[in-house]
Design an enzyme around this catalytic site. Structure first.
Site, mmCIF file in Angstrom:
data_model
loop_
_atom_site.group_PDB
_atom_site.id
_atom_site.type_symbol
_atom_site.label_atom_id
_atom_site.label_comp_id
_atom_site.label_asym_id
_atom_site.label_seq_id
_atom_site.Cartn_x
_atom_site.Cartn_y
_atom_site.Cartn_z
ATOM 1 C CB THR A 86 -0.908 0.049 1.255
ATOM 2 O OG1 THR A 86 -0.090 0.238 2.420
ATOM 3 C CG2 THR A 86 -1.731 -1.224 1.415
ATOM 4 C CB ILE A 88 8.368 -0.421 8.276
ATOM 5 C CG1 ILE A 88 7.888 -1.062 9.598
ATOM 6 C CG2 ILE A 88 8.336 1.100 8.343
ATOM 7 C CD1 ILE A 88 6.471 -0.743 9.998
ATOM 8 C CE LYS A 89 5.722 0.916 -0.719
ATOM 9 N NZ LYS A 89 4.423 1.088 -1.384
ATOM 10 C CB VAL A 90 11.479 3.870 4.884
ATOM 11 C CG1 VAL A 90 11.040 3.383 6.251
ATOM 12 C CG2 VAL A 90 12.588 2.992 4.324
#
Ligand code: E4P
Length: 216
Positions: free
Chosen positions: A27, A82-84
């Site tokens: 997402t 976790i998207k960074v």
């Protein structure tokens, strides 16, 4: 190659998960906005549908803020990734989180050097955006080939997650190059099964079967 669905639409995720072909979900803030759902709530729901990684993106731009948000997000479920963003702060956050055993997807990758940095930061996944790369006059698939070559040269374990996939040809080319994962909108994933000759073949077989008057 693993298949992730690039969406926050629950109905689509359930439909794809039921096929047994879905390995995860990605997402981003735009997809959350499109879903009209509460970020935490919809992410929790998605994590309950798929066993694989579910990428949830931080929105802070500084390392401390990213760490604070990651702390909240990783409590949602064990399969949260976790998207960074691919920035210095994002890489610093990636290093800290992966050292601690948390999955991290480093997103918005547009160069092989950026992908090299993501691997050095211990990223679980790096997300090169092929569609947006193509849109801007670059060759998205050349980027994937370059990253594959570099990662293989040094045995980096970071998985190449081909993102911003727009059509079946992107999927085919990514698979030929040996990308580890691709994430695509549900319509693109569902479109992969379609072939006019398959439809025509079924039509012919059904017509002939009906003429036999038999049943199974
Ligand atoms: C990846 O994780 C991103 O969410 C996504 O693939 C972006 O795709 P877009 O360029 O179609 O927005």
């Amino acid at each position: 190659m693993k298949f992730f669905a690039d969406t926050a639409e629950i109905a689509d995720i359930k439909e794809l998960a039921a096929t047994g072909l879905l390995d995860g979900v990605t997402t981003n803030p735009s997809l959350i906005m499109k879903s009209g759902r509460d970020f935490m709530e919809v992410t929790r729901e998605i994590c309950g549908i798929v066993d694989g990684p579910v990428s949830a993106e931080v929105v802070a731009l500084d390392h401390a803020g990213m760490m604070r948000e990651a702390e909240v997000l990783r409590k949602i479920a064990d399969n949260v990734c976790i998207k960074v963003p691919l920035t210095i702060d994002g890489l610093q956050t990636c290093k800290a989180l992966t050292s601690d055993g948390t999955m991290v997807n480093v997103t918005l990758c547009f160069s092989a050097n950026q992908a090299l940095l993501a691997a050095k930061a211990g990223a679980t996944f790096v997300s090169p955006f092929v569609g947006r790369h193509d849109d801007n006059g670059f060759d998205g698939m050349e980027l994937i080939s370059d990253i594959r070559l570099i990662y293989d040269n040094y045995d980096f374990e970071t998985e190449i997650l081909v993102a911003s996939v727009r059509h079946g040809l992107h999927v085919l080319q990514a698979a030929k190059i040996g990308a580890d994962v691709m994430t695509a909108p549900p319509a693109v994933i569902k479109g992969l099964v379609k072939h006019v000759l398959t439809d025509k073949g079924i039509e012919g077989f059904m017509a002939d079967w009906a003429k036999t008057g038999q049943s199974i």
